[in-house]
Design a protein around this motif. Structure first.
Motif, mmCIF file in Angstrom:
data_model
loop_
_atom_site.group_PDB
_atom_site.id
_atom_site.type_symbol
_atom_site.label_atom_id
_atom_site.label_comp_id
_atom_site.label_asym_id
_atom_site.label_seq_id
_atom_site.Cartn_x
_atom_site.Cartn_y
_atom_site.Cartn_z
ATOM 1 N N THR A 51 -12.769 2.703 -4.948
ATOM 2 C CA THR A 51 -11.835 1.603 -5.157
ATOM 3 C C THR A 51 -12.616 0.379 -5.605
ATOM 4 O O THR A 51 -13.684 0.082 -5.057
ATOM 5 N N GLN A 89 0.864 -1.182 0.000
ATOM 6 C CA GLN A 89 0.000 0.000 0.000
ATOM 7 C C GLN A 89 0.898 1.229 0.000
ATOM 8 O O GLN A 89 1.643 1.469 0.939
ATOM 9 N N TRP A 145 -11.585 -3.707 3.089
ATOM 10 C CA TRP A 145 -12.770 -2.932 2.733
ATOM 11 C C TRP A 145 -14.056 -3.573 3.250
ATOM 12 O O TRP A 145 -15.113 -2.959 3.206
ATOM 13 N N GLY A 182 -6.922 -4.395 -4.852
ATOM 14 C CA GLY A 182 -7.812 -3.256 -5.000
ATOM 15 C C GLY A 182 -7.126 -2.150 -5.783
ATOM 16 O O GLY A 182 -5.906 -1.991 -5.707
ATOM 17 N N ARG A 183 -7.906 -1.390 -6.519
ATOM 18 C CA ARG A 183 -7.345 -0.285 -7.297
ATOM 19 C C ARG A 183 -8.280 0.910 -7.218
ATOM 20 O O ARG A 183 -9.495 0.784 -7.444
ATOM 21 N N LYS A 184 -7.710 2.061 -6.890
ATOM 22 C CA LYS A 184 -8.485 3.295 -6.873
ATOM 23 C C LYS A 184 -8.775 3.726 -8.303
ATOM 24 O O LYS A 184 -7.868 3.839 -9.126
ATOM 25 N N GLY A 208 -12.089 -3.935 -6.702
ATOM 26 C CA GLY A 208 -11.129 -5.020 -6.540
ATOM 27 C C GLY A 208 -11.792 -6.374 -6.467
ATOM 28 O O GLY A 208 -13.011 -6.504 -6.624
ATOM 29 N N THR A 236 -3.579 -1.552 -4.202
ATOM 30 C CA THR A 236 -3.366 -2.154 -2.888
ATOM 31 C C THR A 236 -3.432 -3.668 -3.048
ATOM 32 O O THR A 236 -4.354 -4.190 -3.682
ATOM 33 N N PRO A 245 -2.185 3.749 -6.962
ATOM 34 C CA PRO A 245 -3.608 3.460 -6.760
ATOM 35 C C PRO A 245 -3.881 2.012 -6.399
ATOM 36 O O PRO A 245 -5.019 1.647 -6.108
#
Length: 577
Positions: A285, A247, A264, A277-279, A287, A254, A252
């Motif tokens: 986000t 992270q 999350w 995960g991706r912003k 994922g 994780t 972006p």
């Protein structure tokens, strides 16, 4: 040549005058290096300084008790007070920061003082100097190259240097040998491995390897194959988490791999697997995740179960003000590679500072028929939900209102009832709780509620009480007592547990857990049991440790003793001279 030297002297003089006229030029020396602890949370604490004191992530601090004279000044750094804990800054706001507790040697509480370590003081001064150099770059040269290009390159190199995270390596690896003795003269021998890791910013990157794991295997047994019991210690080992995480504030993406929960949506089961995960925007986000479900404290536990799913999360705000996050997703579980559940999950959290927290989680299943023999079937609808509102008007007082719902019977392992890990499942319907910290940090807890599931003919009273004493009779022992009585659609019973722990020195620790539980339910034939678990941990020299574990269990259907010895190696951290 003389003209060129004159021009250089004039530019240098101009730069010096500009710095003298700028009150921020020497701000590193005028900013304080000693800060107060505002309040303490699980594994972290908040201090009353942030960007206003030029603090940055990964800076390190030492924690001490306030001086007897009550005077807070930079002199505290040099008085030789005993360090209560070592900290690392993990998040910085304008006027406050969140610090991770790297190690501790005593009680951590609000009002204590944290000060920058010498290396972090130098780091702060260099960061301020570098920022000032960016404002007053020297662009004249008489050697070679393009002056503007060199200026840009120097500024970028300084930026990369400031953004490079400071790493930390601390951990233990141990080799286990032990055995299990059952009633009737049946015996078994076990070997295993344990890993405890706190490795951050590996190789100057934003990869971290943190957590605890222990596993063992039978090497000999007088019992039939597959008949060796799963002990209470074995079950507790499955509740621990360890993983490799990525992270970065500059990426972006994780990533997490190991035995971990989905950050999350922590209400889902712990998984042996991973997530990504991706912003996609500043607030959103997306994922996916996949793995097996080893955690016996999960309400939908099955040792042969796998799960995979996808999600979208929205998050805004921060812990210093108002914070909101909301997650929605879909998931599929399988047992023996046959689809068992197809469900949607939702998780929401809204908080205002430390005063108010509103939380809810919900899972809704599609109509399904279990692939297991006599597994039954369920229609489409909500299968599980939990909601809570907690208010903490003062630092020492908090209370809340909760609602818990299950459509079908939970499948957690009931042998863990007495450990307190299943408390969140024992109450169905509405309940209220209160937690108060008394004098000398003694804490009391109580929860009472009436539950009535769809299959119940009448309401039932559930109650739970707890007491924590951090310094029992001035011995330094941390004592914790819990009592719970419950009556719900999946069973009724009660349990009492008692635990003691103490650090006899910086290198020697003992821990004890004992209890009694009764549980009348179709989930288990082991209706009554008594248990004892004990741990002794001793650091031998600066790099080695020895650990001993003992477990004793007497129940309706299970009776055994288990012992384990561990010899291991400690790496990183602080060597004890």
């Amino acid at each position: 040549m003389a003209f060129a030297v004159l021009i250089c002297s004039a530019l240098t003089f101009h730069g010096s005058v500009a710095r003298a006229q700028n009150p921020q030029a020497d701000q590193s020396s005028s900013k304080p290096s000693v800060f107060r602890v505002k309040y303490v949370a699980d594994g972290s604490l908040y201090i009353d300084a942030g960007r206003n004191a030029n603090l940055q992530e990964a800076m390190k601090l030492s924690l001490v008790n306030p001086p007897p004279d009550g005077v807070v000044s930079d002199a505290v750094r040099f008085r030789g007070y005993e360090h209560v804990a070592e900290l690392k800054v993990v998040s910085v706001a304008d006027s406050s920061s969140v610090c991770e507790i790297v190690s501790s040697n005593g009680e951590i509480k609000a009002g204590q003082l944290a000060f920058l370590t010498p290396d972090s003081v130098v780091e702060r001064r260099e960061a301020v100097d570098a920022a000032e150099e960016d404002k007053y770059p020297i662009v004249m040269t008489f050697t070679y190259g393009d002056p503007l290009e060199e200026e840009v390159r120097t500024t970028q190199e300084q930026k990369q240097l400031r953004e490079s995270p400071a790493g930390q390596i601390r951990g233990r690896i141990g080799f286990d040998y032990g055995g299990v003795h059952e009633a009737g003269g049946l015996n078994g021998k076990q070997v295993g491995l344990s890993i405890s890791s706190d490795i951050s910013n590996i190789g100057g990157t934003y990869w971290n390897f943190k957590g605890y794991w222990r596993g063992n295997m039978n090497v000999s047994s007088s019992t039939p194959t597959g008949a060796t019991p799963t002990t209470l210690t074995d079950l507790l080992n499955r509740t621990y988490q360890i993983g490799l995480y990525y992270q970065s504030p500059y990426s972006p993406v994780t990533i997490g791999v190991g035995r971990l929960f989905l950050p999350w949506a922590p209400s889902l089961s712990t998984i042996d697997g991973g997530y990504l995960g991706r912003k996609i925007t500043r607030l959103a986000t997306v994922g996916f995740f996949a793995g097996s479900t080893p955690d016996p404290t999960s309400w939908s536990y099955n040792p042969n179960q796998h799960i995979t799913g996808t999600f979208v999360n929205f998050e805004a705000g921060d812990f210093e003000h108002t914070r909101f996050y909301s997650t929605a997703g879909i998931a599929v579980t399988s047992i023996q590679w046959k689809v068992a559940r197809q469900f949607a999950f939702f998780e929401n959290n809204l908080s205002w500072k430390r005063y108010i927290t509103l939380y809810s989680s919900l899972q809704a299943d599609e109509a399904r028929t279990s692939p297991l023999v006599n597994g039954g079937s369920n229609p489409t609808g909500v299968s599980q939900s939990y909601s809570s509102l907690h208010i903490q008007p003062f630092h020492r007082v908090g209370f809340g209102v909760n609602h818990n719902y299950f459509r079908s019977l939970p499948t957690y392992d009931p042998r863990l009832l007495g450990t307190g890990l299943l408390d969140r499942y024992l109450f169905q319907g509405f309940s209220g709780d209160v937690r108060v910290e008394l004098m000398k940090h003694i804490s009391v807890y109580a929860s009472v509620g009436r539950s009535k599931a769809t299959s119940d003919k009448k309401n039932s009273l559930n109650q739970a009480f707890g007491l924590t004493v951090p310094n029992l009779w001035k011995t330094g022992l941390l004592a914790d007592v819990h009592y719970s009585k419950f009556d719900s659609s999946f069973g009724s019973g009660k349990y009492t547990s008692f635990s003691l722990s103490k650090n006899l020195s910086d290198s020697f620790r003992i821990q004890f857990l004992g209890g009694h539980q009764t549980f009348n339910s179709a989930l288990s034939a082991n209706n009554s049991s008594n248990f004892v678990n004990a741990v002794v941990d001793w650091n031998v020299g600066p790099r080695y440790f020895v650990e001993g574990n003992f477990g004793w269990y007497r129940g309706t259907t299970m009776n055994y003793q288990q012992w384990t010895t561990v010899f291991g190696y400690r790496f990183g951290g602080y060597r004890k001279k």
